[in-house]
Design a protein around this motif. Structure first.
Motif, short mmCIF file in Angstrom:
data_model
loop_
_atom_site.label_atom_id
_atom_site.label_comp_id
_atom_site.label_asym_id
_atom_site.label_seq_id
_atom_site.Cartn_x
_atom_site.Cartn_y
_atom_site.Cartn_z
N ARG A 48 -7.52 5.49 34.88
CA ARG A 48 -8.28 4.75 33.88
C ARG A 48 -8.13 5.37 32.49
NH1 ARG A 48 -13.88 4.42 34.71
NH2 ARG A 48 -13.87 6.40 35.82
N VAL A 49 -7.39 6.48 32.39
CA VAL A 49 -7.14 7.09 31.08
C VAL A 49 -6.20 6.20 30.26
CG1 VAL A 49 -6.08 9.05 29.90
CG2 VAL A 49 -7.57 9.45 31.87
N LEU A 82 -23.86 0.90 33.51
CA LEU A 82 -22.54 0.32 33.20
C LEU A 82 -21.84 -0.24 34.44
CD1 LEU A 82 -21.14 2.97 30.66
CD2 LEU A 82 -21.74 0.61 30.15
N ALA A 116 -11.57 -0.59 33.53
CA ALA A 116 -11.48 0.67 32.78
C ALA A 116 -12.82 1.41 32.81
CB ALA A 116 -11.05 0.39 31.34
N LEU A 117 -13.93 0.66 32.91
CA LEU A 117 -15.25 1.28 32.93
C LEU A 117 -15.80 1.45 34.34
CD1 LEU A 117 -16.97 -0.55 29.90
CD2 LEU A 117 -16.38 1.87 30.03
N ALA A 163 -18.81 7.03 27.98
CA ALA A 163 -18.01 6.53 29.10
C ALA A 163 -16.54 6.91 28.91
CB ALA A 163 -18.15 5.01 29.22
N MET A 164 -16.04 6.75 27.68
CA MET A 164 -14.66 7.12 27.40
C MET A 164 -14.44 8.62 27.60
SD MET A 164 -12.59 6.85 23.81
CE MET A 164 -11.62 5.39 24.02
N VAL A 191 -14.14 9.35 31.27
CA VAL A 191 -12.85 8.96 31.83
C VAL A 191 -11.75 9.93 31.39
CG1 VAL A 191 -11.03 7.18 31.74
CG2 VAL A 191 -13.43 6.50 31.99
N MET A 192 -11.75 10.30 30.10
CA MET A 192 -10.64 11.07 29.53
C MET A 192 -10.67 12.55 29.95
SD MET A 192 -9.07 8.71 27.61
CE MET A 192 -8.06 9.41 26.28
N PHE A 247 -7.52 3.41 27.76
CA PHE A 247 -8.20 4.02 26.62
C PHE A 247 -7.16 4.66 25.69
CE2 PHE A 247 -11.92 4.07 29.56
CZ PHE A 247 -12.83 3.44 28.74
N GLN A 248 -6.21 5.41 26.28
CA GLN A 248 -5.21 6.09 25.47
C GLN A 248 -4.35 5.09 24.70
OE1 GLN A 248 -5.20 9.63 25.30
NE2 GLN A 248 -4.11 8.99 23.46
#
Lengths: 227, 227
Positions: free
Chosen positions: B114-115, A105, B104-105, A160-161, A164-165, B118-119
């Motif tokens: 980077r949260v 990625l 973001a990735l 990937a998400m 990150v989270m 996505f959030q």
């Protein structure tokens, strides 16, 4: 045989170090020198196993694919779920597998072929779906290539998400949710209740995988003469 | 008003340049100096709009969210599909949106949050799913948060894979496949035939979006006094 076991361990140690440095600095900023220091091996040993930095990256990318044969499930499409759960387990414990998906990625890694790992997953899942379809497990309209490509892409985004989270702590749950949305659109309804798609499946498979790995390591040790 | 229109354009030019440099070099290796050269603005102008490199990255990340109101569809859940198709359209034409999802990735971008992007997507899709569920459009067992999180993650992976494999040329088809797998697992069956989930929807919505953008730019120009 003893020499071969040593060579396998050295290769693995170099890959581990390469993975750590790639993960910390990204592909482009990593130097062979840093990997040498981290692995504690000579330049000769490294170049015996890997021709270049690109070759090291390809070795890390390869780590995504499973090299341990597990008990095949009775329902073929369960194998697709199992591959996803096993990758979840390995992502949570193996830095080389983590570095592998990060490299795939890493849009800054322009000098390595990032198509290959995605294509390998699409091909592997297509094979599973093709057999499942021939056995009548899938809905008749399912396009094997489209469904395999979707699952590979969706999995890579879900992991990937989750990274990150929350550093992948909820990954087994996220993968379970992915499977619970995916399966009703590809499987015949009567089959759905027989599939194991909850996060517990990741635990069971992970334990089986770890046991096989441990046995393999013990076999390798037995091949090494005592000092 | 003329001054405001100029300020909007300057801010946009700086963001465009920042996006290009982030995309080329990754977040960590980008310097404010490079962005200044690329944008052709003074340091004063840049710092009038953005406090730091991190602030620039947050501005780029913000570009993912839509700032143009489109005609709301009659079926609420169609809005989720429409958001995906519109992001597809914007990813194919806007370098700032492309840089936004890349950032973001970008696992090397450790110093930015980077949260948040996505959030923001999870929250936005949760809002849509909540209304759709209240209107009886969804299956009763659907967990809104899980389904919204899955769609955000799956979309981000599908677009990343499409970027790696073919520079996003097949993205509208890939997103259509994602929606065709996702919808049967969340929607009531009777509704499925009324949804527009093919790649043509991306074309229709893209045209509507472009027309609104053009009108907005013309309005801004009309506010600028002739030289």
């Amino acid at each position: 045989m003893a020499q071969q076991a040593r060579a396998i361990r050295t290769r693995r140690a170099i890959l581990n170090s390469a993975a750590t440095v790639f993960a910390e600095r990204g592909y482009e900023r990593t130097t062979i020198g840093e990997i040498l220091v981290r692995a504690g091996v000579t330049k000769g040993a490294l170049y015996f196993h890997f021709a270049s930095k690109e070759d090291l990256a390809l070795g890390v990318l390869d780590a995504q694919m499973l090299d341990v044969p597990l008990t095949p499930p009775a329902i073929k499409i369960q194998e697709l779920a199992d591959q996803a759960f096993l990758l979840t387990h390995r992502l949570q414990r193996d830095p080389v597998v983590r570095a592998s998906v990060a490299l795939a990625l890493d849009s800054g890694a322009t000098s390595i072929d990032r198509v290959a790992p995605f294509q390998a997953w699409i091909d592997h899942l297509s094979d599973i779906l093709t057999v499942a379809k021939a056995r009548g497990e899938l809905l008749v309209h399912v396009n094997v290539t489209d469904s395999a490509t979707l699952f590979s892409g969706a999995f890579s985004g879900v992991q990937a998400m989750s990274q990150v989270m929350c550093d992948r702590q909820d990954l087994a749950h996220r993968v379970s949710v992915l499977l619970q949305h995916y399966m009703p659109s590809v499987c015949t309804p009567a089959l759905l209740t027989s599939l194991e798609l909850t996060a517990e499946r990741a635990v069971t498979l992970g334990a089986e995988y770890d046991a096989i790995l441990l046995r393999r390591e013990q076999d390798q040790l037995a091949d090494t003469p005592r000092q």
